[in-house]
Design an enzyme around this catalytic site. Structure first.
Site, mmCIF file in Angstrom:
data_model
loop_
_atom_site.group_PDB
_atom_site.id
_atom_site.type_symbol
_atom_site.label_atom_id
_atom_site.label_comp_id
_atom_site.label_asym_id
_atom_site.label_seq_id
_atom_site.Cartn_x
_atom_site.Cartn_y
_atom_site.Cartn_z
ATOM 1 C CG PHE A 238 -2.054 -0.992 1.054
ATOM 2 C CD1 PHE A 238 -1.810 -2.298 0.677
ATOM 3 C CD2 PHE A 238 -3.360 -0.591 1.259
ATOM 4 C CE1 PHE A 238 -2.855 -3.194 0.498
ATOM 5 C CE2 PHE A 238 -4.409 -1.487 1.082
ATOM 6 C CZ PHE A 238 -4.163 -2.788 0.703
ATOM 7 C CB SER B 50 11.031 1.968 6.282
ATOM 8 O OG SER B 50 11.183 1.652 7.657
ATOM 9 C CE LYS B 51 3.665 0.652 3.287
ATOM 10 N NZ LYS B 51 2.671 -0.094 2.599
ATOM 11 N NE ARG B 52 11.870 -2.930 9.328
ATOM 12 C CZ ARG B 52 12.942 -2.455 9.962
ATOM 13 N NH1 ARG B 52 13.004 -2.499 11.274
ATOM 14 N NH2 ARG B 52 13.959 -1.968 9.292
#
Ligand code: GLU
Length: 502
Positions: free
Chosen positions: A18, A256-258
């Site tokens: 996403f 980042s997403k993380r």
């Protein structure tokens, strides 16, 4: 500007996840550049890695772009003269150019098995060398290659990177960038299943789609020399390359997403306004001048320029986004804000999700003045005002008793307040903050208490919480009937002598 020189740029996401703020940051800069120059913004879906396609991510890409108003001029759904815009629908095209590269000696077939490549990697690792293909198949005799192809032996097609020399390109943001050819791997262009890799498909499409400016995140810089070689080997002119600096977290790690980079649709669902998100993202790595922070979409389009995109990483600061969102919320016309809030009340289960009763819609409109200055996201609206939508307030009766007050004193104050408020409720239209406020101040005076604790008691009685929008406006919007009912309930709670914690 003639049409021939109008920029054509693209956003080329892979539907493998996403889109988060970093991805859409790239899309936004491309879009702003296209809109500023009267160019074309292309959306191309790079779905050649079918194993990594994540269901729903394609729709999320469309939705994220649409929510922010980043309309594309060519691409899925809208079409265009250079389609199809899904790479998965263009496989024969890549094949043709790969064959052309083989014919001109710039690519070759490689029959090495996975096992051999794994052994090679292991040996290189043991020697602490960077993993790369040893070009074993590069010098196979033509007759042998033809025979193995005829026999149907699986193989990939690799780029024949020159063994010596250098490959350079000019980066719009960083200037000249040079790589030693000896360090560039013989990149796989076509996999054994016939699908192209990113590099092959990306270059072929950028060329065929007439892309003039390749503007992307700088994690692609090390791929660019391979792309430059492909352009050269295919006899094509290079586009302009520009690599945007990465985004950092506030602790200066790569975002980042993380590490908390939210998905764009998550921002939408948390109640950020698209105009705030656009403004905020535009200022990550770009600024129109030294001081301007608030820019509408039109101003961004008007003032955007690649020359003012910085080459140093920008920091994604969620607090700044909150601040900016609060600013945009305060600027909205109250009725506009109310309509944007309605879906958030629905999501919070305070308004039915299928249809909005007129009384509830009008309640949201009346609430807006109480919260417009206070909320930073739309989702905070229902959080702050849920007690308007439900009468079953659940709260600890101990909260009713102000610090240093006794239960009796609290009861007495509530009873007197109730009587005076009831007197102000005739006619009901008279029940207005402007009348309630002085009446309750006068009561505090007569009781010889400070307004703070008295209003605190009333606030808990009326809202069930200790922190809420302004008390008397709240009472006004709630109306006399519900206000008095709630005070009665508080009185009963205390009078019933329910266990009250100290
Ligand atoms: N498909 C690549 C991505 O997902 C595109 C990179 C590029 O813009 O060349 O980011």
């Amino acid at each position: 500007m003639g049409d021939a020189v109008r920029p054509r740029v693209r956003y080329a996401p892979s539907p493998t996840g996403f889109p988060h703020v970093g991805n859409i940051h790239t899309a936004l800069f491309n879009w702003l550049f296209a809109r500023h120059t009267g160019g074309t913004f292309i959306l191309r879906i790079e779905d050649t890695d079918q194993d990594r396609v994540v269901p729903g991510s394609l729709e999320a890409i469309y939705e994220s772009l649409r929510w922010l108003g980043l309309t594309w001029d060519e691409g899925p759904e809208v079409g265009g003269p250079f389609g199809p815009y899904f790479q998965s629908e263009r496989l024969p095209i890549y094949r043709t150019y790969a064959e052309q590269l083989i014919a001109s000696g710039h690519a070759y077939r490689c029959f090495c098995t996975e096992e051999r490549l794994a052994r090679l990697r292991a040996a290189q690792e043991a020697r602490k060398e960077p993993p790369r293909y040893d070009r074993f198949c590069r010098s196979l005799p033509a007759a042998e290659v033809a025979g193995r192809v005829r026999a149907g032996e699986p193989h990939v097609i690799r780029l024949a990177v020159p063994e010596t020399g250098e490959t350079s390109f000019h980066d719009l943001l960083r200037g000249e960038i040079t790589f030693k050819n000896a360090l560039i791997d013989d990149q796989v262009l076509i996999k054994s299943d016939g699908w192209p890799t990113y590099h092959m498909a990306n270059v072929v499409d950028d060329h065929l789609m007439g892309v003039t400016h390749v503007l992307r995140g700088d994690e692609w810089i090390s791929s660019t020399p391979k792309h430059v070689l492909l352009y050269r080997f295919l006899g094509w002119d290079l586009p302009v390359f520009g690599h945007f600096p990465i985004l950092l977290t506030t602790s200066r790690a790569k975002l980042s997403k993380r590490r908390g980079a939210p998905d764009i649709l998550e921002l939408r669902d948390r109640g950020y306004l698209p105009e705030a998100v656009i403004n905020f993202l535009a200022l990550l790595g770009w600024a129109p001048d030294e001081k301007t922070e608030i820019l509408s979409r039109d101003e961004l389009i008007q003032r955007f320029s690649l020359e003012r995109v910085g080459a140093t990483p920008a920091v994604y600061n969620p607090e700044k986004l909150d601040w900016m969102n609060g600013y945009y919320i305060r600027q909205l016309a109250p009725d506009d804000l109310a309509e944007r809030l309605v879906p958030f009340y629905q999501r919070a289960g305070l308004i039915p999700s299928d249809s909005v009763p007129a009384a509830m819609r009008s309640l949201v409109h009346r609430l807006v003045p109480l919260i417009q200055e206070r909320i930073k996201t739309l989702a905070e609206g229902p959080e702050l005002t849920d007690f308007f939508f439900r009468d079953d307030l659940v709260y600890d009766p101990a909260l009713l008793i102000a610090k240093g007050w006794s239960r009796e004193q609290t009861l007495d104050a509530l009873r007197q307040a109730r009587a005076r408020l009831a007197a102000l409720a005739r006619p009901p239209e008279a029940f207005q903050a402007a009348a309630l406020d002085p009446a309750m101040r006068a009561l505090a005076d007569e009781l010889g208490v400070k307004t703070g604790p008295l209003f605190g008691v009333l606030r808990v009685a009326v809202t069930g919480r200790t922190v809420a929008p302004p008390l008397f406006q709240t009472m006004e919007v709630l109306g006399p009937v519900r206000t008095l009912e709630r005070i009665d309930r508080a009185i009963n709670l205390l009078a019933a002598g329910l266990p009250v914690a100290d």
